[in-house]
Design a protein around this motif. Structure first.
Motif, PDB file in Angstrom:
ATOM      1  N   ARG A 103       0.831  -1.210   0.000  1.00 28.76           N
ATOM      2  CA  ARG A 103       0.000   0.000   0.000  1.00 28.76           C
ATOM      3  C   ARG A 103       0.865   1.260   0.000  1.00 28.76           C
ATOM      4  O   ARG A 103       0.623   2.182  -0.773  1.00 28.76           O
ATOM      5  N   VAL A 104       1.844   1.289   0.874  1.00 26.30           N
ATOM      6  CA  VAL A 104       2.671   2.493   1.008  1.00 26.30           C
ATOM      7  C   VAL A 104       3.391   2.810  -0.298  1.00 26.30           C
ATOM      8  O   VAL A 104       3.340   3.949  -0.784  1.00 26.30           O
ATOM      9  N   TRP A 105       4.069   1.852  -0.889  1.00 25.78           N
ATOM     10  CA  TRP A 105       4.867   2.135  -2.084  1.00 25.78           C
ATOM     11  C   TRP A 105       4.030   2.392  -3.332  1.00 25.78           C
ATOM     12  O   TRP A 105       4.293   3.346  -4.063  1.00 25.78           O
ATOM     13  N   ILE A 118      11.937   9.236  -7.376  1.00 25.91           N
ATOM     14  CA  ILE A 118      11.953   7.774  -7.425  1.00 25.91           C
ATOM     15  C   ILE A 118      11.081   7.310  -8.587  1.00 25.91           C
ATOM     16  O   ILE A 118       9.980   7.811  -8.781  1.00 25.91           O
ATOM     17  N   SER A 119      11.581   6.338  -9.333  1.00 30.30           N
ATOM     18  CA  SER A 119      10.838   5.815 -10.482  1.00 30.30           C
ATOM     19  C   SER A 119      10.052   4.564 -10.103  1.00 30.30           C
ATOM     20  O   SER A 119      10.364   3.883  -9.124  1.00 30.30           O
ATOM     21  N   LEU A 120       9.067   4.278 -10.928  1.00 25.97           N
ATOM     22  CA  LEU A 120       8.318   3.034 -10.768  1.00 25.97           C
ATOM     23  C   LEU A 120       9.248   1.838 -10.927  1.00 25.97           C
ATOM     24  O   LEU A 120       9.081   0.828 -10.240  1.00 25.97           O
ATOM     25  N   HIS A 135      12.840  -2.460  -5.503  1.00 23.74           N
ATOM     26  CA  HIS A 135      12.741  -2.444  -4.047  1.00 23.74           C
ATOM     27  C   HIS A 135      11.800  -3.537  -3.548  1.00 23.74           C
ATOM     28  O   HIS A 135      12.136  -4.261  -2.597  1.00 23.74           O
ATOM     29  N   MET A 136      10.655  -3.673  -4.171  1.00 27.43           N
ATOM     30  CA  MET A 136       9.668  -4.664  -3.730  1.00 27.43           C
ATOM     31  C   MET A 136      10.171  -6.090  -3.947  1.00 27.43           C
ATOM     32  O   MET A 136       9.929  -6.969  -3.112  1.00 27.43           O
ATOM     33  N   ILE A 137      10.872  -6.343  -5.039  1.00 27.08           N
ATOM     34  CA  ILE A 137      11.449  -7.671  -5.267  1.00 27.08           C
ATOM     35  C   ILE A 137      12.435  -7.979  -4.139  1.00 27.08           C
ATOM     36  O   ILE A 137      12.416  -9.074  -3.566  1.00 27.08           O
TER      37      ILE A 137
END
Length: 171
Positions: free
Chosen positions: A70-72, A138-140, A146-148
């Motif tokens: 949710r945050v990212w 910050i890019s998508l 980061h999520m990986i």
């Protein structure tokens, strides 16, 4: 009837895809991997601490990753605003510590829904789309990386916790 986390078939991605397909594919694989580590366990088992003195539990990891998704994606990237997912009065680790095994199905569903909503938000966005967080652009693309990394780290934690719960090991 006691709820148990459902079986999960992990998404398989291509090892030769273009950048976007590879990033979204690996993120999907790691999301599925965390849920795979929880498959077949009850809420009580998901809430079991097995790696003392750590507060890590599978349910805590599920709750934490719902918050991170949710945050990212929704708050930072899409600029949406929400009340905190967990009670801030219970501290920064409420996602890991304020567990209720009887709500495990809802926590699990929340993670699945946050992943779905994140995918919906980024479906038409470019990996080059950006936002500013703490003064930094910050890019998508970076969010995906980061999520990986976040899922990879926590899936490793989930391996240790799961082995302590019922001895299950492996992919």
């Amino acid at each position: 009837m006691t709820w148990t986390a459902p079986e999960v078939t992990r998404t398989s991605g291509s090892a030769v895809a273009d950048e976007r397909e590879m990033l979204t594919g690996y993120l999907a694989w790691f999301r599925d991997s965390l849920l795979h580590k929880c498959a077949g366990l009850t809420g009580e088992q998901l809430a079991e601490q097995t790696v003392r003195p750590s507060n890590l539990t599978l349910l805590g990891l599920i709750r934490h990753m719902a918050k991170v998704e949710r945050v990212w994606f929704r708050e930072r990237f899409a600029g949406q605003s929400f009340d905190p997912m967990y009670d801030p009065a219970k501290g920064k680790d409420a996602d890991f510590e304020d567990l209720d095994p009887s709500r495990a199905a809802e926590d699990y569903a929340r993670l699945v829904e946050e992943c779905r909503l994140a995918d919906e938000i980024v479906a038409t966005a470019s990996l080059d789309d950006t936002f500013v967080h703490d003064g930094e652009e910050i890019s998508l693309r970076l969010i995906h990386l980061h999520m990986i990394g976040e899922y990879a780290r926590h899936t490793g934690h989930a391996d240790l916790v799961r082995e302590g719960v019922d001895g299950a090991t492996g992919w």
